[in-house]
Scaffold this active site. Structure first.
Site, short mmCIF file in Angstrom:
data_model
loop_
_atom_site.label_atom_id
_atom_site.label_comp_id
_atom_site.label_asym_id
_atom_site.label_seq_id
_atom_site.Cartn_x
_atom_site.Cartn_y
_atom_site.Cartn_z
N ARG A 12 0.97 -1.19 -0.08
CA ARG A 12 -0.46 0.28 -0.62
C ARG A 12 0.76 0.76 0.11
NH1 ARG A 12 -2.17 0.97 4.43
NH2 ARG A 12 -1.32 -0.57 5.69
N TYR A 22 -1.10 -3.83 -7.17
CA TYR A 22 -0.68 -4.72 -5.78
C TYR A 22 -2.15 -4.35 -4.81
CZ TYR A 22 0.09 -5.42 -0.58
OH TYR A 22 -0.39 -5.69 0.25
N LYS A 47 -9.61 -2.41 1.81
CA LYS A 47 -9.44 -1.20 2.36
C LYS A 47 -9.94 0.27 2.03
CE LYS A 47 -5.88 -3.18 4.45
NZ LYS A 47 -6.44 -3.50 6.63
N HIS A 55 -11.22 -1.85 11.49
CA HIS A 55 -9.68 -1.65 11.35
C HIS A 55 -9.71 -3.24 12.56
CE1 HIS A 55 -5.26 -2.19 9.75
NE2 HIS A 55 -6.31 -3.30 9.51
N SER A 74 -1.38 -2.41 11.44
CA SER A 74 -0.43 -3.08 10.01
C SER A 74 0.47 -4.06 11.10
CB SER A 74 -0.64 -2.58 8.80
OG SER A 74 -1.73 -2.40 8.30
N CYS A 87 1.09 -6.67 12.88
CA CYS A 87 1.22 -6.60 14.03
C CYS A 87 0.53 -7.90 14.70
CB CYS A 87 0.43 -5.88 15.10
SG CYS A 87 1.34 -3.93 15.52
N ASP A 108 -9.72 -8.76 10.04
CA ASP A 108 -9.17 -7.34 9.32
C ASP A 108 -9.69 -6.13 9.71
OD1 ASP A 108 -6.49 -6.02 8.30
OD2 ASP A 108 -7.42 -5.71 6.45
N ARG A 116 2.03 -12.03 -0.15
CA ARG A 116 0.40 -12.03 0.40
C ARG A 116 0.27 -13.67 -0.31
NH1 ARG A 116 -1.73 -8.18 4.19
NH2 ARG A 116 0.11 -6.39 3.80
C1 OXD Z 1 -2.89 -4.23 6.46
C2 OXD Z 1 -3.38 -5.17 5.46
O1 OXD Z 1 -1.71 -3.58 5.55
O2 OXD Z 1 -4.27 -5.68 6.64
O3 OXD Z 1 -3.53 -2.96 7.39
O4 OXD Z 1 -2.87 -5.61 4.84
MN MN Z 2 -5.46 -4.67 8.24
#
Ligand code: OXD
Ligand code: MN
Length: 597
Positions: free
Chosen positions: A70, A198, A207, A227, A249, A251, A278, A370
């Protein structure tokens, strides 16, 4: 596929007028169409078919080398007034933003097919759901959206004649970084994304819609888009309680969502069920409780570090019907990534497509590589994950990565204080050097890159949500920190499955079954109330985790918190005039408690 909705047809016509595709294909979600798209993508090299014996229906894709994550610096909230995007978002005037991206995107689908994806975020027809139409010229996007959302005819039927859908336009253009824009127009229900392929930039349901646009919709309509992962904990009596948790993100949200309790708990009959990893959409239910639904239908997880030990459930999700992006491809067309196992494959290709020698010291998989896996593949997917009314929340957890400041867990004093706790969420970059503490990045409610409106208004919306029902019905709010370090830089708490011990305390608090110590920052457990008797964790050579270590990570170091007070004030100042007074008062009150003898 026939579409009779004139607003959708008009949007598709407008998009074609701008993009000049050779062809227009509507995605109906049928198996035949999916199969044909996979074949086409493999024929052009956009995707690679993986070993169908070992990984049935799995495919592989490489993004461009300049397009692997991102891009927050190129993500904009294009509200009419800049104040409505606020100090924490990039902003461009919408008139200018539409014009600029029209100039970039004009004619860019010449020689290409334009796909039209009708999708639903949330179970089709549920009171939580919202519909979107994504235009794209990428089969990779189509195939990912088919996993991550509900796509096809049923969505158009649910939409009927309504104009109430989010318009999303994506065009790969030339994957030119200088002209890459991820634009959200919250007041128009509109998203535009160009020059990227991406996932986080182009799977517009995720998102862009389910967080940035939806957070704005929630503000206007009285609900919340967060989130957050959602999980259920079933006790030996067969009762399940639900928790939503927000972490920045990277974590470990997916790991926590799919956690396997320690052996002793499993033997007693405890189970963890995954509802989402998520995003949570949260609404007030008829009974006055908060209900959460996962608007997605799949997991877009980070591959590196996922293994049999860290997250066997996530790994199991990826064994069928999964798209892998930017991982290593082995000679026999299976996949590998750093941290999968200790046997990196010989003769494989790295994420850039070059022959890869594990001994070379370079990484084979991109660190942000991913997997896109269907949620239904998850061995611990909750039987309630598609409940159209969502699941009732007992607790909300916030968390960050703090080397010293935050204790393992604490509970907020009440809802408003809980909103304060979420608003001061932060993560540190932890340097490898002993005890070094890196830079603190404030990431309120883990929404810093995802809030589609002014952060001060967002905090006010959280406070207002707390007024919608009686205090006893509200989820209790907690903060956790799995990442406390000792002076040599070792993690004191093991994390992963052992986090269940903390979740157990949280649920006991929700049910009033255990008391706690009131401190300057909130309620902290008594060390004896976190069950660690059967724990077997070595912090460093010869030092096994014990009750004193637990006491240590439950302690509150006033000097760190006082430093934090200044950094919180600086962050609140940046947000500016929209900062709710309640939260400014909370920081004053916390400081006064910390300074009191
Ligand atoms: C993020 C994701 O970056 O979920 O939070 O990909
Ligand atoms: Mn996320």
């Amino acid at each position: 596929m026939d579409c009779t909705n004139r607003f959708v047809n008009e949007f598709v016509r407008q998009s074609a007028d701008l993009l000049h595709p050779d062809d227009i294909v509507w995605i109906d979600g049928s198996e035949e169409q999916i199969e044909a798209l996979r074949e086409e993508a493999c024929a052009t090299g956009e995707m690679i078919k993986l070993n169908q014996e070992k990984l049935p229906n799995c495919y592989y894709h490489r993004t461009a080398i300049n397009d692997v994550a991102r891009v927050e610096a190129r993500t904009f909230i294009c509200s009419r007034e800049q104040i409505n995007a606020g100090a924490t978002n990039n902003w461009i005037d919408p008139v200018e933003a539409y014009q600029m991206t029209e100039d970039i995107m004009r004619g860019k689908m010449q020689g290409r097919t334009m796909y039209v994806i009708p999708f639903s975020m949330g179970v089709v027809g549920s009171p939580f759901s919202k519909i979107g139409i994504e235009i794209t010229d990428s089969i990779y996007v189509v195939l990912n959206m088919l996993i991550m959302t509900r796509v096809g005819k049923a969505v158009l039927e649910a939409l009927g004649d309504s104009d109430d859908f989010v318009r999303g336009q994506h065009a790969k253009c030339d994957i030119d970084e200088e002209k890459r824009y991820i634009l959200q127009f919250p007041e128009d229900n509109w998203i535009r994304s160009c020059n990227s392929g991406y996932g986080g930039n182009v799977l517009l349901g995720k998102k862009c819609f389910a967080l940035r646009i939806a957070s704005y919709q929630g503000w206007k309509e009285g609900w919340m888009a967060e989130h957050m992962l959602i999980l259920g904990i079933e006790n030996p009596q067969g009762e399940t309680k639900y928790i939503a948790a927000a972490f920045p993100s990277a974590c470990g949200k997916t790991n926590l969502a799919m956690l396997i309790p320690p052996e002793g708990y499993r033997a007693k009959g405890y189970k963890v069920w995954t509802v989402g990893d998520d995003i949570a959409w949260i609404r007030l239910g008829a009974d006055g409780r908060f209900y959460a639904q996962n608007p997605e239908a799949g997991f877009f997880g980070v591959a590196p570090g996922t293994n049999e030990k860290s997250n066997p459930n996530a790994l199991a999700c990826t064994r069928e019907g999964t798209i892998f992006t930017n991982v290593v491809v082995t000679k026999d067309k299976t996949v590998w990534w750093e941290g999968l196992d200790k046997n990196p494959p010989q003769g494989a290709e790295d994420w850039t497509g070059k022959p890869w020698d594990p001994a070379s010291g370079t990484k084979g998989a991109h660190p942000n590589s991913r997997f896109t896996a269907p949620a239904r593949n998850c061995p611990c997917i909750s039987p309630e994950w598609e409940n159209p009314n969502g699941v009732p929340l007992s607790a909300i957890i916030f968390g960050g990565r703090r080397a010293k400041t935050a204790p393992l867990v604490y509970q907020s004093r009440d809802w408003n204080h809980g909103v304060f706790v979420g608003s001061i969420m932060a993560s540190e970059t932890t340097a490898a050097a002993a005890g070094d503490v890196g830079v603190v990045r404030r990431d309120p409610m883990a929404m810093l890159p995802f809030c589609g409106y002014n952060m001060g208004d967002y905090f006010q919306h959280w406070l207002d949500m707390g007024q919608k029902t009686s205090a006893d019905k509200l989820p209790k709010i907690f903060n956790v920190n799995w990442f406390r370090l000792d002076d040599d830089g070792n993690f004191i708490w093991p994390g992963f499955g052992d986090n269940f011990r903390v979740l157990e305390w949280i649920l006991k608090r929700c049910e009033g079954m255990v008391d706690a110590v009131e401190t300057e920052i909130g309620f902290v457990p008594k060390a004896e109330d976190i069950h660690i008797a059967d724990m077997d964790y070595t912090i460093c050579d010869g030092h096994k985790f014990g009750i004193d270590d637990l006491r240590g990570i439950l302690s509150i170091e006033k000097e760190y918190w006082l430093e934090d007070v200044s950094s919180i004030r600086a962050f609140y100042d940046k947000i500016g005039t929209t900062m709710p007074k309640e939260l400014l008062d909370e920081v004053d009150a916390m400081e006064a408690r910390l300074r009191a003898e």
